[in-house]
Scaffold this motif. Structure first.
Motif, short mmCIF file in Angstrom:
data_model
loop_
_atom_site.label_atom_id
_atom_site.label_comp_id
_atom_site.label_asym_id
_atom_site.label_seq_id
_atom_site.Cartn_x
_atom_site.Cartn_y
_atom_site.Cartn_z
N SER A 642 0.85 -1.18 0.00
CA SER A 642 0.00 0.00 0.00
C SER A 642 0.89 1.23 0.00
O SER A 642 2.12 1.14 0.12
CB SER A 642 -0.90 0.01 1.23
N ALA A 643 0.27 2.41 -0.10
CA ALA A 643 1.04 3.65 -0.17
C ALA A 643 1.84 3.91 1.09
O ALA A 643 2.83 4.63 1.07
CB ALA A 643 0.10 4.82 -0.45
N SER A 670 10.39 -0.38 -12.83
CA SER A 670 9.63 -0.19 -14.07
C SER A 670 8.15 -0.14 -13.75
O SER A 670 7.62 -1.02 -13.07
CB SER A 670 9.92 -1.34 -15.04
N ASP A 671 7.50 0.93 -14.18
CA ASP A 671 6.06 1.08 -14.03
C ASP A 671 5.42 0.54 -15.31
O ASP A 671 5.61 1.09 -16.40
CB ASP A 671 5.71 2.56 -13.84
N PRO A 722 -1.63 3.34 -8.38
CA PRO A 722 -1.78 1.90 -8.17
C PRO A 722 -1.60 1.14 -9.48
O PRO A 722 -1.90 1.65 -10.56
CB PRO A 722 -3.22 1.77 -7.67
N GLY A 723 -1.07 -0.06 -9.38
CA GLY A 723 -0.87 -0.87 -10.57
C GLY A 723 0.30 -1.82 -10.44
O GLY A 723 0.82 -2.04 -9.34
N ASP A 724 0.73 -2.36 -11.56
CA ASP A 724 1.79 -3.36 -11.59
C ASP A 724 3.16 -2.71 -11.87
O ASP A 724 3.29 -1.85 -12.74
CB ASP A 724 1.49 -4.39 -12.68
N PHE A 725 4.15 -3.19 -11.13
CA PHE A 725 5.53 -2.72 -11.26
C PHE A 725 6.47 -3.91 -11.34
O PHE A 725 6.11 -5.03 -10.98
CB PHE A 725 5.92 -1.85 -10.05
N LEU A 744 1.29 -2.13 -6.50
CA LEU A 744 0.94 -1.07 -5.55
C LEU A 744 -0.57 -1.00 -5.49
O LEU A 744 -1.23 -0.77 -6.52
CB LEU A 744 1.52 0.28 -6.00
N ASN A 745 -1.12 -1.24 -4.30
CA ASN A 745 -2.58 -1.24 -4.14
C ASN A 745 -3.10 0.20 -4.06
O ASN A 745 -2.40 1.10 -3.60
CB ASN A 745 -2.97 -2.00 -2.88
#
Length: 745
Positions: A642-643, A670-671, A722-725, A744-745
């Motif tokens: 989470s953040a 990498s985002d 939020p997303g995949d890294f 990242l939620n």
């Protein structure tokens, strides 16, 4: 002679007075002198001193009185401020208001490697050692403001001043600048981090207006300065010559007031670059504190009160007396300069420092050794096996040319400088015969601001004769070491000028091509602070990036070439094959004219190469070793965060070779999907690990949401979407060994 004598007397008198006032405070007047009581908080001392100062004393306090000093308040026992260049060593004394040498015989310093080399160590401990050693030398010479380090971003390989900076990546620069600052300032000497901001070229540096979007400004060009302020707590910052948003950066509302002071909370002193001030009202209101210059606004030969004509001198005083401006801004400037004085010259517990010591020489050598980068080593030409080598041919002017003199404000008067040829001969001794040929003629001068190398590099032979001699020596040798690259002459690696091309000067390309034909054991040592074109790269089996290494240059290079030291440096900028592989040049925006547009935006260096799938000559982060390293599979301590969370990545690294070595393990993030364009990957962690043969260690990286964030210029804030890294771990930006996915939620 009389003028020189008077100038010298001024310097001696000033330094003696500064010492006496700083030690005793004997001239203090009035009851309850809180400002002299170092048990009181600095803020109280500042306010007490401020209310004791007259208007004229305050005005005098914020501008120069000589080339490198500003007045104190003798009546109150407040010493003068004495600045010094620079980031690589303490410059010699000059006359009071001239660039000419003062003629001292005890101001020859230790020359440390240029900051490109320091950054190439990728070692924060080396940065701390560098800062500590340099701070000790500055303190010994009673300087309380060190004009450095320089941390402008490497945007183009043609910027003549890149050798003074820390490379193309804002994260690396941020991590390397902080220990440097702490090392210097522990000696009671302020760092003056420069040049704030966007000083990425020398062409038209006083007049060019930089046009850059806020994303690039905040993501690329500001992070190292922010780290210097918020993590390093630098006590001063120097403005840059160029303009931004149409205002000169030494009095720039957006940079100095809005960002530096309001956003970052900077409490220190903003110092102008020499001659960087252009307007009194802007200097009053737009964040400048201390004005220095050379031949600025009336500072001309024959004018005895020239410094009173500075923008923050009599013109400011007249505006106050006429009622056109108040004294609020003046008091703020004086407060900040007073605070710096209490941290430096008025600090009774300052260490005494030391100068040009053996300890500093060893520190300079250690840093140089760690920063040297082995770019290529086909066939294991290096290290040179002295038991099997009878003759070593050293070729090239850069094997003998002193490099501590020249290049602009970082030019030094070094106590000594070991040339590469001298270093090799010292190390090899009787183990092999070392022969030398010049090969090419570059810069035969050796004088900068009156500091002369004493070398006679005049050459009467023709280029053809020099080439023929070099080829004949190469035929006789078991190994050939060519020392070439650039030097610190105008239009090479030097302040005030940019390079004219990516290629090597003085017909070195032809010479290298011919040497490669006659000896397969050819080593090219590139002495430069910049990337260069290498059209002969496939013909030359071994290539070393040798930088400008200072006093111990020859000893450091020899130790790496013969294998006493295993190279562990890594590149801090991308070597492009050709200029248009660089984003600034692909966009046709270097150096610009009256304006320069940073059209490449955030895609600087390896970010540009990744985006356009351009294979570099040598990648950012690249550097070989005399041993080999094996990376295990990276693991994460969680799959998502989470953040408010942190996530830790771990990877085992093993030395699979036959000798001890150090590897720089690099973490890139990498985002995989973003609402705004992002680089393919960005450096977000690095660790240098030392391993014996067969030994393995676990390297860990812990990141939080800041490593995932980008600057949203529409919102003017940092955003972590939020997303995949992916976490990518490898040996360079182009050599990823293992990766792990997370969310990242």
């Amino acid at each position: 002679m009389r003028k020189a004598y008077i100038n010298a007397c001024k310097i001696v008198k000033s330094i003696m007075l500064t010492f006496m006032l700083g030690v005793s405070g004997a001239y203090a007047q009035g009851p309850a002198a809180v400002y002299l009581d170092d048990t009181k908080p600095i803020n109280e001392r500042v306010e007490d001193a401020l209310q004791r100062m007259t208007l004229k004393e305050k005005i005098a306090f914020i501008h120069a009185q000589s080339k490198f000093s500003s007045p104190g308040v003798a009546r109150l026992g407040i010493p003068e401020n004495w600045t010094t260049d620079g980031p690589h060593g303490i410059r010699p004394e000059v006359l009071w208001d001239e660039w000419s040498q003062a003629g001292w015989t005890n101001d020859s310093c230790t020359a440390f490697p240029a900051l490109t080399c320091l950054a190439a160590t990728w070692n924060k401990d080396m940065s701390l050692l560098y800062g500590k050693s340099l701070g000790e030398e500055a303190r010994y010479r009673n300087k309380n403001i060190l004009l450095g380090p320089g941390i402008n971003i490497y945007r183009s390989p043609l910027n003549g001043r890149n050798f003074e900076y820390m490379g193309e990546d804002p994260f690396l620069s941020s991590k390397m600048v902080v220990p440097y600052i702490k090392g210097v300032q522990q000696n009671g000497v302020a760092t003056c981090v420069k040049h704030f901001a966007l000083n990425n070229q020398e062409t038209n540096r006083h007049g060019v207006n930089v046009v850059v979007d806020d994303r690039a400004l905040y993501e690329i060009y500001l992070p190292a300065f922010k780290a210097a302020v918020q993590e390093g707590d630098t006590w001063s910052i120097m403005g840059s010559y160029n303009l931004y948003k149409g205002q000169h950066c030494c009095h720039n509302q957006y940079l100095l007031n809005d960002i530096l002071r309001k956003e970052w909370g900077f409490k220190g002193v903003v110092v102008s670059d020499w001659g960087g001030v252009h307007d009194t009202r802007q200097a009053i209101f737009n964040g400048l504190d201390l004005e220095f210059g050379s031949w600025t606004n009336g500072l001309t030969e024959g004018k005895s009160s020239a410094y009173d004509a500075y923008y923050l001198a009599d013109p400011y005083l007249k505006l106050i007396k006429s009622g056109e401006v108040g004294t609020k801004e003046l008091d703020e400037k004086v407060r900040r300069v007073l605070r710096l004085s209490f941290l430096t010259t008025m600090n009774r517990n300052r260490p005494t420092g030391s100068f040009a010591t053996e300890e500093h020489a060893l520190a300079a050598r250690k840093i140089a050794q760690e920063g040297i980068v082995l770019l290529k080593n086909k066939g294991n030409v290096l290290p040179i096996n002295l038991s099997k080598t009878k003759t070593i041919a050293v070729i090239g002017e850069n094997a003998i040319k002193m490099m501590t003199v020249g290049g602009g404000s970082s030019s030094l008067k070094a106590k000594y400088e070991i040339s590469p040829l001298e270093g090799i001969r010292n190390r090899v001794g009787n183990e092999a015969t070392v022969i030398y040929a010049r090969g090419y003629v570059g810069d035969t001068t050796g004088n900068y601001n009156g500091v002369a190398t004493g070398q006679n590099l005049a050459e009467k032979r023709s280029s053809a004769e020099l080439l023929a001699e070099a080829i004949e020596l190469a035929k006789k040798a078991d190994v050939v070491i060519f020392f070439g690259g650039l030097n610190k002459s105008d239009k090479q690696d030097a302040e005030g000028y940019d390079r004219e091309s990516l290629g090597l000067p003085y017909n070195q390309d032809q010479l290298l091509t011919e040497l490669a034909k006659v000896n397969k054991n050819l080593v090219m040592v590139n002495i430069s602070g910049n990337a260069v074109a290498m059209p002969w790269v496939n013909q030359v089996p071994a290539i070393v990036q040798g930088w400008f290494l200072g006093s111990e240059a020859g000893n450091a290079l020899a130790s790496v070439l013969v294998g006493d030291v295993n190279p562990s440096g890594k590149l801090t900028f991308t070597f492009p094959v050709k200029l248009t592989d660089n984003g600034a040049h692909a966009a046709g925006e270097f150096p610009g004219k009256d304006e320069v547009h940073y059209k490449e935006g955030i895609f600087v260096g390896y970010r540009w190469a990744d985006k356009h799938k351009i294979k570099p000559l040598f990648a950012f982060g690249h550097g070989l070793s005399y041993t080999t390293f094996q990376y295990g599979k990276v693991t994460a301590d969680r799959k998502s965060m989470s953040a408010s969370d942190k996530i830790t990545f771990s990877v085992n690294v093993k030395n699979t070779g036959s000798r001890e070595g150090e590897e720089v393990v690099q973490l890139y993030i990498s985002d995989l999907k973003s609402s705004l364009p992002r680089p393919v990957k960005e450096l977000k962690g690095f660790e240098k690990v030392s391993l014996k043969p067969g030994e393995q260690k676990t390297v860990t990286f812990t990141i939080d949401k800041t490593a995932l964030s980008f600057f949203d210029d529409a919102k003017h804030e940092w955003v972590a979407e939020p997303g995949d890294f992916e976490a990518l771990i490898g040996a360079s930006s182009a050599d990823v060994r293992t990766k792990a996915s997370f969310k990242l939620n």
